[in-house]
Write a protein that holds these residues in place. Structure first.
Motif, mmCIF file in Angstrom:
data_model
loop_
_atom_site.group_PDB
_atom_site.id
_atom_site.type_symbol
_atom_site.label_atom_id
_atom_site.label_comp_id
_atom_site.label_asym_id
_atom_site.label_seq_id
_atom_site.Cartn_x
_atom_site.Cartn_y
_atom_site.Cartn_z
ATOM 1 N N PRO A 23 0.814 -1.226 0.000
ATOM 2 C CA PRO A 23 0.000 0.000 0.000
ATOM 3 C C PRO A 23 0.841 1.267 0.000
ATOM 4 O O PRO A 23 0.445 2.275 -0.576
ATOM 5 N N ALA A 24 2.024 1.229 0.614
ATOM 6 C CA ALA A 24 2.901 2.399 0.592
ATOM 7 C C ALA A 24 3.362 2.692 -0.828
ATOM 8 O O ALA A 24 3.467 3.857 -1.233
ATOM 9 N N VAL A 25 3.618 1.656 -1.599
ATOM 10 C CA VAL A 25 4.008 1.831 -3.004
ATOM 11 C C VAL A 25 2.849 2.444 -3.785
ATOM 12 O O VAL A 25 3.054 3.322 -4.630
ATOM 13 N N VAL A 26 1.630 2.025 -3.483
ATOM 14 C CA VAL A 26 0.449 2.598 -4.144
ATOM 15 C C VAL A 26 0.356 4.089 -3.829
ATOM 16 O O VAL A 26 0.018 4.893 -4.703
ATOM 17 N N ASN A 27 0.679 4.456 -2.596
ATOM 18 C CA ASN A 27 0.671 5.858 -2.217
ATOM 19 C C ASN A 27 1.660 6.658 -3.060
ATOM 20 O O ASN A 27 1.363 7.754 -3.532
ATOM 21 N N VAL A 28 2.842 6.117 -3.278
ATOM 22 C CA VAL A 28 3.857 6.781 -4.095
ATOM 23 C C VAL A 28 3.393 6.890 -5.546
ATOM 24 O O VAL A 28 3.549 7.942 -6.187
ATOM 25 N N ILE A 29 2.817 5.824 -6.078
ATOM 26 C CA ILE A 29 2.328 5.837 -7.459
ATOM 27 C C ILE A 29 1.216 6.872 -7.625
ATOM 28 O O ILE A 29 1.168 7.595 -8.628
ATOM 29 N N ALA A 30 0.329 6.964 -6.632
ATOM 30 C CA ALA A 30 -0.727 7.981 -6.683
ATOM 31 C C ALA A 30 -0.120 9.376 -6.705
ATOM 32 O O ALA A 30 -0.598 10.266 -7.425
ATOM 33 N N GLY A 31 0.941 9.587 -5.939
ATOM 34 C CA GLY A 31 1.631 10.877 -5.950
ATOM 35 C C GLY A 31 2.236 11.188 -7.301
ATOM 36 O O GLY A 31 2.181 12.328 -7.784
ATOM 37 N N TYR A 32 2.804 10.166 -7.931
ATOM 38 C CA TYR A 32 3.377 10.357 -9.268
ATOM 39 C C TYR A 32 2.296 10.782 -10.268
ATOM 40 O O TYR A 32 2.465 11.763 -11.007
ATOM 41 N N PHE A 33 1.181 10.045 -10.288
ATOM 42 C CA PHE A 33 0.120 10.370 -11.238
ATOM 43 C C PHE A 33 -0.517 11.726 -10.930
ATOM 44 O O PHE A 33 -0.943 12.438 -11.840
ATOM 45 N N THR A 34 -0.564 12.086 -9.659
ATOM 46 C CA THR A 34 -1.059 13.419 -9.298
ATOM 47 C C THR A 34 -0.136 14.489 -9.857
ATOM 48 O O THR A 34 -0.595 15.496 -10.403
ATOM 49 N N GLY A 35 1.167 14.269 -9.736
ATOM 50 C CA GLY A 35 2.127 15.215 -10.297
ATOM 51 C C GLY A 35 1.993 15.364 -11.794
ATOM 52 O O GLY A 35 2.060 16.482 -12.334
ATOM 53 N N VAL A 36 1.803 14.250 -12.489
ATOM 54 C CA VAL A 36 1.605 14.293 -13.943
ATOM 55 C C VAL A 36 0.325 15.069 -14.268
ATOM 56 O O VAL A 36 0.310 15.924 -15.161
ATOM 57 N N PHE A 37 -0.740 14.788 -13.528
ATOM 58 C CA PHE A 37 -2.014 15.476 -13.767
ATOM 59 C C PHE A 37 -1.870 16.980 -13.527
ATOM 60 O O PHE A 37 -2.333 17.793 -14.339
ATOM 61 N N VAL A 38 -1.227 17.354 -12.429
ATOM 62 C CA VAL A 38 -1.075 18.769 -12.102
ATOM 63 C C VAL A 38 -0.224 19.472 -13.154
ATOM 64 O O VAL A 38 -0.516 20.610 -13.533
ATOM 65 N N GLY A 68 -9.162 21.431 -13.939
ATOM 66 C CA GLY A 68 -8.222 20.535 -13.275
ATOM 67 C C GLY A 68 -8.323 20.630 -11.769
ATOM 68 O O GLY A 68 -8.273 19.620 -11.051
ATOM 69 N N LEU A 69 -8.485 21.848 -11.283
ATOM 70 C CA LEU A 69 -8.642 22.057 -9.845
ATOM 71 C C LEU A 69 -9.909 21.379 -9.327
ATOM 72 O O LEU A 69 -9.888 20.712 -8.279
ATOM 73 N N ALA A 70 -10.995 21.511 -10.073
ATOM 74 C CA ALA A 70 -12.251 20.865 -9.678
ATOM 75 C C ALA A 70 -12.112 19.346 -9.681
ATOM 76 O O ALA A 70 -12.630 18.664 -8.792
ATOM 77 N N GLN A 71 -11.409 18.818 -10.673
ATOM 78 C CA GLN A 71 -11.196 17.367 -10.718
ATOM 79 C C GLN A 71 -10.384 16.877 -9.523
ATOM 80 O O GLN A 71 -10.695 15.838 -8.948
ATOM 81 N N LEU A 72 -9.340 17.625 -9.157
ATOM 82 C CA LEU A 72 -8.559 17.246 -7.980
ATOM 83 C C LEU A 72 -9.427 17.222 -6.725
ATOM 84 O O LEU A 72 -9.350 16.286 -5.919
ATOM 85 N N LEU A 73 -10.246 18.254 -6.560
ATOM 86 C CA LEU A 73 -11.139 18.310 -5.397
ATOM 87 C C LEU A 73 -12.130 17.155 -5.384
ATOM 88 O O LEU A 73 -12.349 16.518 -4.350
ATOM 89 N N LEU A 74 -12.725 16.877 -6.533
ATOM 90 C CA LEU A 74 -13.707 15.795 -6.609
ATOM 91 C C LEU A 74 -13.073 14.433 -6.360
ATOM 92 O O LEU A 74 -13.637 13.594 -5.648
ATOM 93 N N TRP A 75 -11.909 14.199 -6.954
ATOM 94 C CA TRP A 75 -11.221 12.927 -6.715
ATOM 95 C C TRP A 75 -10.837 12.795 -5.240
ATOM 96 O O TRP A 75 -10.945 11.713 -4.649
ATOM 97 N N GLY A 76 -10.373 13.888 -4.654
ATOM 98 C CA GLY A 76 -10.019 13.857 -3.236
ATOM 99 C C GLY A 76 -11.213 13.519 -2.362
ATOM 100 O O GLY A 76 -11.141 12.665 -1.477
ATOM 101 N N ALA A 77 -12.344 14.181 -2.618
ATOM 102 C CA ALA A 77 -13.561 13.919 -1.841
ATOM 103 C C ALA A 77 -14.043 12.485 -2.053
ATOM 104 O O ALA A 77 -14.463 11.814 -1.092
#
Length: 153
Positions: free
Chosen positions: A37-52, A61-70
């Motif tokens: 699960p820690a590796v999944v956390n890192v991968i999620a961070g990578y894809f978040t960086g690519v998205f941002v 993009g900001l709305a999508q980040l908020l919606l995905w977070g919620a």
């Protein structure tokens, strides 16, 4: 905690003498199974960086980040009923919660820094030179997290 599958795997792989004993019983917070699960956390961070980097400076993009977070926080809360949120075991529900919180916090930071050009007064900028303060705050938040009666943390 001793009924956890990760505990059994770590006990078999490492033996109790090579495990952490800080909580009164032998377990490994960075064990073999909890690393996934820690590796999944890192991968999620990578894809978040690519998205941002691609869409982060747009309102869409900001709305999508908020919606995905919620959405991830909601899924984590629902999953918590079956598989409790536990930082020390780094459960999948913990990963969903932290990634969801990260996305929402990042959304607010992007909004204030990129859209409103407001850096003055943001705690992020004041605390960047004091990582020990941030770490202490995280530890205090972890200790004060809601404890569900009848469940071990």
């Amino acid at each position: 905690m001793t009924g956890n599958t990760g505990y059994g795997i770590d006990k078999w792989l490492l033996g109790e003498n090579h495990m952490y004993h800080g909580e009164g019983l032998a377990f490994d917070p960075e064990g073999a199974l909890s690393t996934l699960p820690a590796v999944v956390n890192v991968i999620a961070g990578y894809f978040t960086g690519v998205f941002v980097s691609r869409k982060g400076k747009t309102y869409e993009g900001l709305a999508q980040l908020l919606l995905w977070g919620a959405a991830l926080i909601a899924v984590a809360c629902a999953w918590n009923l079956v598989f409790p949120i536990n930082k020390k075991l780094w459960t999948s529900s913990f990963v969903l919660l932290t990634v969801g919180l990260d996305l929402m916090i990042l959304s607010f930071l992007i909004y204030f820094v990129e859209f409103r050009q407001q850096t003055r007064g943001l705690p992020f900028y004041r605390l960047r030179k004091e990582p020990a303060v941030c770490l202490s705050g995280l530890r205090a938040a972890d200790r004060s997290a809601v404890h569900h009666p009848g469940r071990q943390r």
